[in-house]
Design an enzyme around this catalytic site. Sequence first.
Site, PDB file in Angstrom:
ATOM      1  N   ASP A  84     -52.086  20.264 -59.799  1.00  0.00           N
ATOM      2  CA  ASP A  84     -51.024  19.481 -60.431  1.00  0.00           C
ATOM      3  C   ASP A  84     -49.696  20.180 -60.108  1.00  0.00           C
ATOM      4  OD1 ASP A  84     -49.643  17.690 -62.140  1.00  0.00           O
ATOM      5  OD2 ASP A  84     -49.932  19.026 -63.851  1.00  0.00           O
ATOM      6  N   ASP A  95     -46.000  19.722 -62.136  1.00  0.00           N
ATOM      7  CA  ASP A  95     -45.249  20.123 -63.333  1.00  0.00           C
ATOM      8  C   ASP A  95     -46.169  20.765 -64.368  1.00  0.00           C
ATOM      9  OD1 ASP A  95     -42.345  18.825 -63.107  1.00  0.00           O
ATOM     10  OD2 ASP A  95     -43.778  17.398 -62.292  1.00  0.00           O
ATOM     11  N   ASP A 117     -52.350  20.848 -66.193  1.00  0.00           N
ATOM     12  CA  ASP A 117     -51.985  21.177 -67.569  1.00  0.00           C
ATOM     13  C   ASP A 117     -51.921  19.982 -68.509  1.00  0.00           C
ATOM     14  OD1 ASP A 117     -49.460  20.195 -66.321  1.00  0.00           O
ATOM     15  OD2 ASP A 117     -48.626  20.729 -68.289  1.00  0.00           O
TER      16      ASP A 117
END
Length: 294
Positions: free
Chosen positions: A35, A37, A226
Amino acid sequence: MATFAVPPPQTRDWRELPDAKTIDTGTKRLVVFLDYDGTLTPIVEASDAAVLTAPMRASIARLARHAPVAVVSGRAREKVREFVAVENLYYAGSHGFDIDGPGGLRKQVKTSAVPILRAARSQLEVWLRDVAGASVEDNVFSVSIHWRGVAEADRPRVAGAVDAVLALAPFRTTLRKFSGKCVFELRPSAAWNKGEAALYLLDMVRKAEGGAHDWFDGVQPIYVGDDVTDEDAFKALAPFGAVGVLVAPADESERPARTHATHRLRDVDDVRAFLDALAARAEAPPATGDASTT
């Protein structure tokens, strides 16, 4: 024929997950999904300020010399490619609706929704222009409505505007709303997400390497993310014995307690150390038995 590990029968409490830096991937071929961000860069209030650091870029490039690496982001594919700026990676933008990769790989899902998303974005910009701290991001195949910087009293206005747009034709039948960390997402109404994109990319790596279906037995997928949007990928890759790594500090409060991840890292610095460890393992010479003497 590939044999698959049995996924956990239920999700786990992420606070009880083991540290990902303790895993032993053995001799299997790594395929790594990242991922952006909150994983490669910290979450920031201004989305355009989430710039990749030079050390993190170097760590990604080092790992990519030894293993296929894909960046799977909610951002527009062109934007995340510009931010990461490492060649020979797979890039999946807009939660996997827009993909490119080595060898001229290109895949786009639900292109017919792009002009509808553009119209929804324009309407939201009008309705939210006087809400301080709100911003609308064009991800081409999705629209992000950020409200991290919005005052508590004004946050219902943001949610209300999103719901009001979705109540209008043609948005009502073509778009769906998703929630992330202080963000709403509008995406095409289609059976596609980060999980489907990760499965597609895993198979594209197999084909690029000329593997038959038993190729899956010799690979170790690793997905690091996240957000709640990464749960689709953790779940989709579980039958392949994947290591699903959730990035979450001990005081994380913006996500549910349950996760399909198998391991955890605390923050972006932990992620970089983890990538460096994977690269170091790939760079190490294969173990050999005791040398014989004559």
